[in-house]
Scaffold this motif. Structure first.
Motif, short mmCIF file in Angstrom:
data_model
loop_
_atom_site.label_atom_id
_atom_site.label_comp_id
_atom_site.label_asym_id
_atom_site.label_seq_id
_atom_site.Cartn_x
_atom_site.Cartn_y
_atom_site.Cartn_z
N ALA A 21 -2.65 -16.11 100.55
CA ALA A 21 -2.72 -16.04 102.02
C ALA A 21 -1.66 -16.93 102.66
O ALA A 21 -1.01 -16.55 103.63
CB ALA A 21 -4.12 -16.44 102.49
N ILE A 22 -1.47 -18.12 102.11
CA ILE A 22 -0.46 -19.04 102.65
C ILE A 22 0.94 -18.48 102.43
O ILE A 22 1.79 -18.53 103.32
CB ILE A 22 -0.61 -20.44 102.01
N GLU A 23 1.20 -17.92 101.25
CA GLU A 23 2.52 -17.34 100.98
C GLU A 23 2.80 -16.16 101.90
O GLU A 23 3.92 -15.98 102.38
CB GLU A 23 2.62 -16.90 99.52
N GLY A 52 -10.72 -11.30 100.48
CA GLY A 52 -11.95 -11.16 99.74
C GLY A 52 -11.91 -11.75 98.33
O GLY A 52 -12.94 -12.09 97.77
N THR A 53 -10.73 -11.89 97.75
CA THR A 53 -10.65 -12.44 96.40
C THR A 53 -10.66 -13.95 96.39
O THR A 53 -10.80 -14.56 95.33
CB THR A 53 -9.35 -11.97 95.71
N GLY A 54 -10.48 -14.59 97.54
CA GLY A 54 -10.47 -16.05 97.58
C GLY A 54 -9.12 -16.64 97.20
O GLY A 54 -9.04 -17.80 96.83
N ASP A 55 -8.08 -15.85 97.29
CA ASP A 55 -6.74 -16.29 96.91
C ASP A 55 -6.09 -17.02 98.09
O ASP A 55 -5.41 -16.43 98.92
CB ASP A 55 -5.89 -15.09 96.50
N VAL A 56 -6.30 -18.33 98.15
CA VAL A 56 -5.78 -19.12 99.27
C VAL A 56 -4.26 -19.21 99.19
O VAL A 56 -3.57 -19.11 100.20
CB VAL A 56 -6.41 -20.53 99.26
#
Length: 113
Positions: free
Chosen positions: A36-38, A29-33
């Motif tokens: 997410a990848i990490e 929801g925060t848009g932290d791409v």
């Protein structure tokens, strides 16, 4: 003119297929791409290490061992034929074999995993 029309039609069909079969990848929801990848990498790194340690390195070791003994045999037969033993190729294969046999002990520390 017909070739251009067919080409444009084919490109449109491919584009429509790509658009219908693709999905949008969204981060949390925060848009932290990056996060997410990490997180995905942290989850998958254990499985990657297991597969590489139990499948990839033994396969490479087996191939190098077969090549080493085959080259050692051909070098011996060349020695019997010409009277001079050629050490370069068996030595290189032996060094590679030792490197791949010991690699799982230190390769993951070098890669930081």
């Amino acid at each position: 003119m017909k070739i251009n029309r067919k080409l444009v039609l084919m490109m449109c069909l491919v584009l429509i297929g790509i658009l219908t079969l693709s999905t949008t990848a969204l981060a949390s929801g925060t848009g932290d791409v990056a996060g997410a990848i990490e997180g995905t990498w942290i989850d998958a790194s254990g499985q990657i290490k297991t597969v590489v340690n139990k499948v990839v390195f033994p396969a490479i070791d087996l191939i190098l061992a077969v090549f080493f003994f085959a080259k050692l045999g051909t070098a011996y037969f060349d020695y019997r034929k010409h009277g001079q033993f050629e050490w370069a190729a068996p030595a290189i294969l032996f060094a590679c074999l030792v490197f791949t046999l010991t690699a799982p002990a230190y390769i993951w520390r070098i890669l930081g995993m």
